[in-house]
Design a protein around this motif. Structure first.
Motif, PDB file in Angstrom:
ATOM      1  N   GLN A  24     -45.263  27.035 -17.826  1.00  8.85           N
ATOM      2  CA  GLN A  24     -45.137  26.864 -16.371  1.00  8.85           C
ATOM      3  C   GLN A  24     -46.511  26.912 -15.696  1.00  8.85           C
ATOM      4  O   GLN A  24     -46.824  26.083 -14.843  1.00  8.85           O
ATOM      5  N   ARG A  25     -47.359  27.870 -16.137  1.00  7.32           N
ATOM      6  CA  ARG A  25     -48.702  27.981 -15.527  1.00  7.32           C
ATOM      7  C   ARG A  25     -49.573  26.780 -15.904  1.00  7.32           C
ATOM      8  O   ARG A  25     -50.366  26.311 -15.095  1.00  7.32           O
ATOM      9  N   ILE A  26     -49.429  26.302 -17.135  1.00  6.05           N
ATOM     10  CA  ILE A  26     -50.203  25.117 -17.568  1.00  6.05           C
ATOM     11  C   ILE A  26     -49.868  23.943 -16.648  1.00  6.05           C
ATOM     12  O   ILE A  26     -50.745  23.224 -16.183  1.00  6.05           O
ATOM     13  N   ARG A  27     -48.583  23.786 -16.356  1.00  5.08           N
ATOM     14  CA  ARG A  27     -48.157  22.658 -15.516  1.00  5.08           C
ATOM     15  C   ARG A  27     -48.548  22.877 -14.051  1.00  5.08           C
ATOM     16  O   ARG A  27     -49.174  22.032 -13.431  1.00  5.08           O
ATOM     17  N   THR A  28     -48.174  24.044 -13.514  1.00  6.30           N
ATOM     18  CA  THR A  28     -48.377  24.283 -12.069  1.00  6.30           C
ATOM     19  C   THR A  28     -49.860  24.234 -11.698  1.00  6.30           C
ATOM     20  O   THR A  28     -50.236  23.637 -10.700  1.00  6.30           O
ATOM     21  N   SER A  29     -50.708  24.881 -12.543  1.00  3.69           N
ATOM     22  CA  SER A  29     -52.137  24.928 -12.189  1.00  3.69           C
ATOM     23  C   SER A  29     -52.730  23.519 -12.172  1.00  3.69           C
ATOM     24  O   SER A  29     -53.672  23.253 -11.429  1.00  3.69           O
ATOM     25  N   ARG A  30     -52.168  22.620 -12.967  1.00  8.16           N
ATOM     26  CA  ARG A  30     -52.720  21.250 -13.011  1.00  8.16           C
ATOM     27  C   ARG A  30     -52.027  20.324 -12.014  1.00  8.16           C
ATOM     28  O   ARG A  30     -52.687  19.708 -11.172  1.00  8.16           O
ATOM     29  N   VAL A  31     -50.712  20.226 -12.099  1.00  6.72           N
ATOM     30  CA  VAL A  31     -50.012  19.210 -11.295  1.00  6.72           C
ATOM     31  C   VAL A  31     -49.924  19.671  -9.837  1.00  6.72           C
ATOM     32  O   VAL A  31     -50.397  18.977  -8.930  1.00  6.72           O
ATOM     33  N   ASP A  32     -49.376  20.864  -9.600  1.00 12.49           N
ATOM     34  CA  ASP A  32     -49.243  21.348  -8.221  1.00 12.49           C
ATOM     35  C   ASP A  32     -50.623  21.576  -7.608  1.00 12.49           C
ATOM     36  O   ASP A  32     -50.842  21.313  -6.426  1.00 12.49           O
ATOM     37  N   GLY A  33     -51.558  22.082  -8.431  1.00 10.62           N
ATOM     38  CA  GLY A  33     -52.921  22.324  -7.941  1.00 10.62           C
ATOM     39  C   GLY A  33     -53.577  21.036  -7.475  1.00 10.62           C
ATOM     40  O   GLY A  33     -54.210  20.996  -6.415  1.00 10.62           O
ATOM     41  N   THR A  34     -53.425  19.965  -8.256  1.00 10.19           N
ATOM     42  CA  THR A  34     -54.029  18.674  -7.879  1.00 10.19           C
ATOM     43  C   THR A  34     -53.365  18.144  -6.611  1.00 10.19           C
ATOM     44  O   THR A  34     -54.041  17.621  -5.709  1.00 10.19           O
ATOM     45  N   GLU A  35     -52.054  18.303  -6.527  1.00  5.71           N
ATOM     46  CA  GLU A  35     -51.350  17.833  -5.318  1.00  5.71           C
ATOM     47  C   GLU A  35     -51.856  18.579  -4.078  1.00  5.71           C
ATOM     48  O   GLU A  35     -52.082  17.963  -3.031  1.00  5.71           O
ATOM     49  N   ALA A  36     -52.051  19.897  -4.225  1.00  8.20           N
ATOM     50  CA  ALA A  36     -52.523  20.695  -3.078  1.00  8.20           C
ATOM     51  C   ALA A  36     -53.935  20.263  -2.675  1.00  8.20           C
ATOM     52  O   ALA A  36     -54.243  20.133  -1.483  1.00  8.20           O
ATOM     53  N   LEU A  37     -54.768  20.028  -3.670  1.00  6.28           N
ATOM     54  CA  LEU A  37     -56.148  19.592  -3.408  1.00  6.28           C
ATOM     55  C   LEU A  37     -56.139  18.273  -2.625  1.00  6.28           C
ATOM     56  O   LEU A  37     -56.879  18.106  -1.647  1.00  6.28           O
ATOM     57  N   LEU A  38     -55.276  17.353  -3.047  1.00  7.68           N
ATOM     58  CA  LEU A  38     -55.260  16.037  -2.389  1.00  7.68           C
ATOM     59  C   LEU A  38     -54.561  16.086  -1.027  1.00  7.68           C
ATOM     60  O   LEU A  38     -54.868  15.273  -0.153  1.00  7.68           O
ATOM     61  N   ARG A  39     -53.660  17.064  -0.819  1.00  9.85           N
ATOM     62  CA  ARG A  39     -53.101  17.267   0.533  1.00  9.85           C
ATOM     63  C   ARG A  39     -54.228  17.654   1.488  1.00  9.85           C
ATOM     64  O   ARG A  39     -54.285  17.181   2.615  1.00  9.85           O
ATOM     65  N   ALA A  40     -55.141  18.489   0.982  1.00  8.71           N
ATOM     66  CA  ALA A  40     -56.282  18.890   1.818  1.00  8.71           C
ATOM     67  C   ALA A  40     -57.170  17.680   2.105  1.00  8.71           C
ATOM     68  O   ALA A  40     -57.635  17.509   3.238  1.00  8.71           O
ATOM     69  N   VAL A  41     -57.392  16.827   1.100  1.00  4.48           N
ATOM     70  CA  VAL A  41     -58.222  15.629   1.292  1.00  4.48           C
ATOM     71  C   VAL A  41     -57.577  14.699   2.325  1.00  4.48           C
ATOM     72  O   VAL A  41     -58.263  14.136   3.182  1.00  4.48           O
ATOM     73  N   ALA A  42     -56.254  14.578   2.252  1.00  2.67           N
ATOM     74  CA  ALA A  42     -55.543  13.653   3.162  1.00  2.67           C
ATOM     75  C   ALA A  42     -55.757  14.042   4.617  1.00  2.67           C
ATOM     76  O   ALA A  42     -55.711  13.187   5.500  1.00  2.67           O
ATOM     77  N   GLN A  43     -55.986  15.344   4.859  1.00  5.38           N
ATOM     78  CA  GLN A  43     -56.154  15.797   6.253  1.00  5.38           C
ATOM     79  C   GLN A  43     -57.549  15.547   6.806  1.00  5.38           C
ATOM     80  O   GLN A  43     -57.789  15.735   7.997  1.00  5.38           O
ATOM     81  N   LEU A  44     -58.490  15.142   5.966  1.00  7.15           N
ATOM     82  CA  LEU A  44     -59.876  14.960   6.429  1.00  7.15           C
ATOM     83  C   LEU A  44     -60.033  13.636   7.157  1.00  7.15           C
ATOM     84  O   LEU A  44     -59.488  12.618   6.717  1.00  7.15           O
ATOM     85  N   SER A  45     -60.820  13.645   8.241  1.00  5.95           N
ATOM     86  CA  SER A  45     -61.099  12.359   8.892  1.00  5.95           C
ATOM     87  C   SER A  45     -62.164  11.599   8.100  1.00  5.95           C
ATOM     88  O   SER A  45     -62.098  10.383   7.977  1.00  5.95           O
ATOM     89  N   VAL A  46     -63.149  12.322   7.546  1.00  2.82           N
ATOM     90  CA  VAL A  46     -64.131  11.675   6.650  1.00  2.82           C
ATOM     91  C   VAL A  46     -63.830  12.167   5.236  1.00  2.82           C
ATOM     92  O   VAL A  46     -63.964  13.357   4.946  1.00  2.82           O
ATOM     93  N   LYS A  47     -63.418  11.235   4.382  1.00  2.00           N
ATOM     94  CA  LYS A  47     -62.955  11.642   3.044  1.00  2.00           C
ATOM     95  C   LYS A  47     -64.081  11.527   2.014  1.00  2.00           C
ATOM     96  O   LYS A  47     -65.022  10.745   2.215  1.00  2.00           O
ATOM     97  N   PRO A  48     -63.969  12.252   0.915  1.00  2.00           N
ATOM     98  CA  PRO A  48     -64.947  12.083  -0.167  1.00  2.00           C
ATOM     99  C   PRO A  48     -64.866  10.658  -0.726  1.00  2.00           C
ATOM    100  O   PRO A  48     -63.836   9.993  -0.588  1.00  2.00           O
ATOM    101  N   GLN A  49     -65.981  10.225  -1.350  1.00  2.00           N
ATOM    102  CA  GLN A  49     -65.967   8.870  -1.940  1.00  2.00           C
ATOM    103  C   GLN A  49     -65.205   8.847  -3.259  1.00  2.00           C
ATOM    104  O   GLN A  49     -64.624   7.836  -3.623  1.00  2.00           O
ATOM    105  N   ALA A  50     -65.262   9.966  -3.994  1.00  2.00           N
ATOM    106  CA  ALA A  50     -64.742   9.923  -5.366  1.00  2.00           C
ATOM    107  C   ALA A  50     -64.150  11.259  -5.787  1.00  2.00           C
ATOM    108  O   ALA A  50     -64.546  12.314  -5.269  1.00  2.00           O
TER     109      ALA A  50
END
Ligand SMILES: NC(=O)c1ccc[n+]([C@@H]2O[C@H](COP(=O)([O-])OP(=O)(O)OC[C@H]3O[C@@H](n4cnc5c(N)ncnc54)[C@H](OP(=O)(O)O)[C@@H]3O)[C@@H](O)[C@H]2O)c1
Length: 297
Positions: A81-107
């Motif tokens: 469960q931790r192997i999955r959550t830390s990778r899949v849910d963690g990446t989703e959370a990271l990209l939710r934060a990116v989606a909220q930015l007006s100026v986004k990272p290039q890569a």
């Protein structure tokens, strides 16, 4: 470049920090624990990838995302469960934060693993190969799927399919070395399974190559150009350590000790680093003998 880095305290992340700073990048680390030896000018914010919270990613020009629960441990249901959550849910959370930015990272340069390919015998596996079957391929497919959401946000997205990273101070080699030093090292099973290794300096080199090559996107096999069979790896490691390697390790013994995780040690992955070769990356350690003699010099 201003880079946000997750997994910075890990085996790969620690080496990467030094190389990124040497190249003049500025760093914002996201992790569970503030490192003791934080270099001057490096920013840190606390973030647990399993917490469901979105991390601070403002001002990032690029993200290097390596965080994930270690895989080389017995796979109890809680660990899975931790192997999955830390990778899949963690990446989703990271990209939710990116989606909220007006100026986004290039890569975003996001970790995955050659575990994506599963157990494939003699088949040569460039980045275009299909995924395999089993727990690790399923995790890698879901993890990469989460990372690929970054493309929709307009980020150049590189998926690092990382092989067996060989370094002097951790990772797979540190786990293997004790029986070899005691003279009890030996091939696993019949030793014919392919091992797709990479020297830690090339693993870091390939991550920087992915970061600094604007045309590169999609999967990138982070493996050396010359994978070897387990029996050849075993002999090369024995020679590098001046130790005999006569005692084979039976597969059933590994399964008794490690359970399902033993599949990581017995499966065969003959990975072809096609994208690295075609995009002009120059390996420091293309051959295993050179890599091991560097590591044990
Ligand atoms: N090394 C290899 O041979 C290899 C091969 C294939 C793929 N990979 C992948 O490449 C990535 C980096 O590998 P590595 O060898 O450097 O891994 P590692 O040494 O096990 O380090 C893992 C990193 O992830 C962080 N992390 C773990 N769980 C987290 C969580 N819940 N929230 C935030 N951070 C968390 C750890 O931080 P803490 O300090 O908080 O624990 C640590 O910095 C991993 O995703 C790994 O699966 C590595």
């Amino acid at each position: 470049m201003q880079i946000t880095l997750t997994g910075a305290s890990g085996f790969i992340g620690q080496r990467l920090i030094a190389r990124l700073l040497d190249r003049g990048h500025t760093l914002h680390l996201l992790g569970r624990r503030r490192p003791n030896n934080l270099r001057a000018g490096v920013q840190f914010s606390a973030w647990d990838a399993t917490s469901g919270t979105t991390p601070p990613v403002d001002n990032a020009e690029a993200i290097i995302h390596l965080a994930g629960e270690p895989v080389a441990q017995r796979w109890t249901s809680a660990v899975k469960q931790r192997i999955r959550t830390s990778r899949v849910d963690g990446t989703e959370a990271l990209l939710r934060a990116v989606a909220q930015l007006s100026v986004k990272p290039q890569a975003i340069i996001a970790a995955s693993a050659i575990g994506y390919y599963g157990d494939r015998g003699e088949e040569l596996l460039p980045e275009t190969a299909s995924p395999g079957a089993g727990f690790l391929p399923e995790i890698c497919v879901a993890w990469e799927g989460a990372s690929l959401q970054a493309q929709r946000l307009g980020l150049r997205t590189v998926l690092l399919r990382i092989g067996i990273v060989l370094g002097p101070d951790g990772g797979a080699l540190a786990k293997m070395i004790t029986p070899f030093r005691l003279g009890a090292g030996g091939k696993i099973g019949n030793g014919r399974q392919w091992m797709s290794w990479v020297h830690a300096d090339d693993a870091v080199g390939l991550i920087i190559h992915a970061l600094e090559t604007p045309t590169l996107q999609g999967p990138l096999n982070v493996t050396a150009p010359n994978p070897v069979r387990n029996a050849d790896f075993t002999h090369a490691l024995g020679r590098a350590l001046h130790r005999p390697t006569l005692i084979p390790v039976p597969e059933f013994g590994l399964k008794l000790i490690f359970g399902e995780m033993a599949t990581m040690l017995t499966s065969s992955q003959r990975v072809d680093c096609a994208v690295a070769r075609h995009s002009g990356y120059r390996f420091q350690f293309p051959e295993l003998e050179g890599a091991l003699s560097n590591l044990f010099a």
